[in-house]
Write a protein that holds these residues in place. Structure first.
Motif, PDB file in Angstrom:
ATOM      1  N   PHE A  10       0.859  -1.177   0.000  1.00 40.26           N
ATOM      2  CA  PHE A  10       0.000   0.000   0.000  1.00 40.26           C
ATOM      3  C   PHE A  10       0.900   1.233   0.000  1.00 40.26           C
ATOM      4  CE2 PHE A  10      -2.786  -3.284   1.474  1.00 40.26           C
ATOM      5  CZ  PHE A  10      -4.030  -2.948   0.964  1.00 40.26           C
ATOM      6  N   MET A  11       1.178   1.742  -1.184  1.00 41.14           N
ATOM      7  CA  MET A  11       2.172   2.799  -1.320  1.00 41.14           C
ATOM      8  C   MET A  11       1.772   4.051  -0.562  1.00 41.14           C
ATOM      9  SD  MET A  11       5.054   2.494  -2.935  1.00 41.14           S
ATOM     10  CE  MET A  11       4.657   1.345  -4.251  1.00 41.14           C
ATOM     11  N   LEU A  12       0.488   4.396  -0.584  1.00 42.27           N
ATOM     12  CA  LEU A  12       0.032   5.619   0.069  1.00 42.27           C
ATOM     13  C   LEU A  12       0.044   5.497   1.587  1.00 42.27           C
ATOM     14  CD1 LEU A  12      -2.922   6.574  -2.310  1.00 42.27           C
ATOM     15  CD2 LEU A  12      -0.671   7.635  -2.184  1.00 42.27           C
ATOM     16  N   GLU A  13       0.230   4.286   2.115  1.00 42.30           N
ATOM     17  CA  GLU A  13       0.305   4.078   3.558  1.00 42.30           C
ATOM     18  C   GLU A  13       1.731   3.782   4.020  1.00 42.30           C
ATOM     19  OE1 GLU A  13      -2.458   1.129   4.842  1.00 42.30           O
ATOM     20  OE2 GLU A  13      -4.116   1.954   3.683  1.00 42.30           O
ATOM     21  N   PHE A  14       2.668   3.841   3.089  1.00 46.74           N
ATOM     22  CA  PHE A  14       4.060   3.507   3.425  1.00 46.74           C
ATOM     23  C   PHE A  14       4.663   4.565   4.341  1.00 46.74           C
ATOM     24  CE2 PHE A  14       8.617   3.912   2.228  1.00 46.74           C
ATOM     25  CZ  PHE A  14       9.053   2.732   2.817  1.00 46.74           C
ATOM     26  N   LEU A  15       5.442   4.100   5.304  1.00 53.10           N
ATOM     27  CA  LEU A  15       6.117   4.986   6.247  1.00 53.10           C
ATOM     28  C   LEU A  15       7.600   5.032   5.918  1.00 53.10           C
ATOM     29  CD1 LEU A  15       4.376   3.766   9.530  1.00 53.10           C
ATOM     30  CD2 LEU A  15       3.887   5.856   8.262  1.00 53.10           C
ATOM     31  N   ALA A  16       8.087   6.221   5.626  1.00 53.32           N
ATOM     32  CA  ALA A  16       9.494   6.343   5.265  1.00 53.32           C
ATOM     33  C   ALA A  16      10.395   6.002   6.443  1.00 53.32           C
ATOM     34  CB  ALA A  16       9.784   7.765   4.775  1.00 53.32           C
ATOM     35  N   GLU A  17       9.991   6.393   7.626  1.00 51.62           N
ATOM     36  CA  GLU A  17      10.763   6.110   8.833  1.00 51.62           C
ATOM     37  C   GLU A  17       9.974   5.171   9.726  1.00 51.62           C
ATOM     38  OE1 GLU A  17      13.812   6.917   9.578  1.00 51.62           O
ATOM     39  OE2 GLU A  17      14.125   8.083   7.749  1.00 51.62           O
TER      40      GLU A  17
END
Length: 585
Positions: A386-393
């Motif tokens: 889920f790209m829009l829910e991805f957390l960078a950190e």
């Protein structure tokens, strides 16, 4: 068939049969398929139409309520009766034609079947045996792909029941009967074993249950243990969720104790498969310390939805294949368990990891830096991203990639299956931006220091068989999204292979090192586009322009284009140049 005739020798329905003969003659016309039948049979060509409306005599054409003359009314009645008769005739003809068509098709199928049968009969027994073996192998692969426990035995049994010849060939093909499962009866197991020669190796599947069936299975199969090549264990999640509950560990210990009774050895065992439950995979299991002693040649460990633990290092394992969700749950930390497992495999060279829930928050779990110095090939598959829910950190995948160090890595393959592609142009732009952030997480800073990576294969593929675009998503063209790859994080890799269902753009993340910095003079020189099913020449031009903008296009010496159905050779030449294009197919 007896045919009744009049005294004058004519058939009583001769006129009707004439219609049938005329239809058959028309059907035999050489140009029949080129005729526009709706035009040939339009109403104006019918006598019934001309008889009533041919002279523009329709008194109701202008909705005038006038008294019609008797002659026109008579012609109308006659034509109406004629059309009623035509309709009945056509209905009868059509019904019989359908019946005849069905019979003809049935006969055609019988001819095809007879020809196929004749074709099979013409095959030598050794070729037929190879066909049988391929059929059984295919069934086994399909079973495993869907995590079905019992590997294929049905196909071999079915083949042996088709005909006398099939049975003779099947029984004489020893490789068809090498699969032994605990779901088979004692009689079936004995029959399979009797059909296998003295040197063939067995593939064994065993359900980890709480019953006495295991011992009965081993009583029959014990003489074959020295020839087991693969062993599949299926753990039933209803009996416990791993070490915390003791169920799986306890059951594995009892099961392996059966293996080791009387000093049994598995000298040919090469692959151990432990199947978990994808719907509830929250468990692992401790493999026995003696496993290396009784299976000294075990080199592949495959664990779909099961995380094994090892009490001691296991130096014979060279291939590890894991499928599992990695987000933190209430039972364990899959990421930490995975890193602990990697430490216990000092000679691991090939690592395949398929992850669910990789985009989720890892609760900032502090993972230890783990050196995996022997891994040369790493294939990472991220499901349901889920790209829009991805957390960078703090995302699970970002933290795992930071912790796992593979200084000897030579080949790195990434496969991402995204879901949720965005419902508006702004969401699509955001979705594209997050692909770049994800790429940055997959190529962490320590990755830049690797000096041995020869190729990276980056795949962004949308599995249309599992997911369908919603109405909102389908209104946005696919090329409104793009895959962004930070070039400065792969610039030192000589070969980049790209497979994507949407356009690909190279970027440069602001946190990375200078994009023109190379490691020991190595740089990206070969670009391969393979299986980019929707790529057009305009998309390819955008990819090349992104490389030009970053000053890297001049370093690209070879371009390979394969299985990109919308790209034409001349268009590719126009974009990349004839000298660079190495392969096009």
């Amino acid at each position: 068939m007896e045919v009744t005739t009049h005294s004058d020798g004519k058939h009583p329905h001769g006129g009707m049969l004439a219609v049938l003969r005329t239809l058959e003659e028309v059907a035999r016309m050489p140009d029949f398929n080129q005729l526009e039948l709706s035009e040939v049979f339009r109403m104006e060509n019918w006598n019934a139409f001309q008889n009533v409306y041919g002279d523009d005599e329709d008194p109701f054409a202008n909705n005038d309520r006038q008294v019609v003359n008797a002659a026109w009314a008579t012609r109308l009645k006659e034509s109406t009766n004629e059309i009623d008769c035509v309709t009945k005739t056509l209905e009868a003809l059509l019904n019989v034609a359908y019946e005849l068509q069905s019979r003809l098709e049935s006969s055609q199928k019988q001819i095809i079947a007879a020809n196929l049968s004749k074709g099979v009969k013409s095959l030598p027994d050794e070729i037929l045996a190879k066909v049988f073996q391929i059929a059984v192998w295919w069934e086994e692969d399909v079973f495993f792909a869907y995590s079905i426990f019992a590997r294929g035995t049905r196909q071999a049994v079915w083949l042996s029941q088709v005909s006398r010849r099939f049975r003779e060939v099947a029984l004489g093909t020893r490789g068809l009967w090498t699969t032994l499962t605990s779901f088979c009866s004692k009689r079936q197991l004995e029959a399979f074993i009797s059909r296998v020669g003295p040197v063939e190796r067995f593939h064994v599947s065993l359900h980890i249950s709480h019953s006495s069936e295991d011992r009965a299975f081993f009583e029959v199969c014990r003489p074959t243990i020295s020839r087991w090549a693969t062993l599949t264990l299926k753990h039933d999640s209803q009996f416990g969720y791993g070490a915390r509950y003791g169920g799986c560990n306890d059951r594995l210990e009892k099961l392996f104790s059966l293996f080791s009774e009387g000093g049994v050895q598995f000298p040919m065992l090469e692959e151990l498969i432990i199947l978990g439950d994808r719907s509830d995979p929250r468990f692992g299991g401790l493999l026995p310390a003696a496993i290396e002693a009784w299976a000294p040649n075990l080199h592949t460990l495959r664990c779909p939805y099961f995380l094994p633990s090892l009490p001691n290092p296991f130096p014979s394992i060279s291939t590890l294949i894991i499928s599992h969700p990695i987000s933190l749950d209430h039972f364990s930390s899959p990421m930490r368990m995975l890193l602990d497992l990697l430490v216990k495999l000092p000679n691991l060279s090939s690592f395949e990891l398929e992850l669910d829930d990789a985009h989720r928050w890892g609760e900032y779990e502090m993972l230890p830096v783990t050196e995996c110095s022997s891994i040369t090939s790493f294939e990472l598959r991220i499901r349901d991203m889920f790209m829009l829910e991805f957390l960078a950190e703090g995302s699970c995948i970002a933290e795992l990639m930071k912790a796992a160090r593979m200084p000897s890595l030579e080949k790195f393959c990434i496969l991402i299956n995204p879901v949720g592609l965005g419902y508006s142009e702004s969401e699509c732009m955001e979705w594209s931006r997050w692909t770049g952030v994800l790429s940055q997480a997959l190529f962490p800073d320590h990755f830049l220091k690797s000096t041995r990576i020869s190729s990276v294969h980056y795949k962004m593929l949308y599995d249309s068989s599992d997911y369908k675009l919603t109405d909102g998503e389908s209104k946005i063209p696919l090329d409104a999204r793009e895959v962004q790859i930070p070039l400065n994080r792969i610039l030192h890799v000589p070969t980049m292979v790209l497979s994507s269902f949407i356009p690909i753009l190279f970027t440069q993340d602001i946190d990375g090192e200078d994009g023109h910095t190379y490691i020991n003079g190595r740089r990206l020189t070969e670009l391969k586009l393979i299986g980019c099913e929707n790529m057009t020449s305009a998309h390819l031009k955008r990819t090349v322009e992104s490389l030009e903008l970053l000053g890297a296009w001049d370093d690209i010496k070879w371009v390979v284009v394969q299985e990109c159905e919308h790209l034409k050779f001349e268009d590719v030449i126009d974009v990349v140049g004839e000298q660079r294009l190495q392969t096009f197919c």
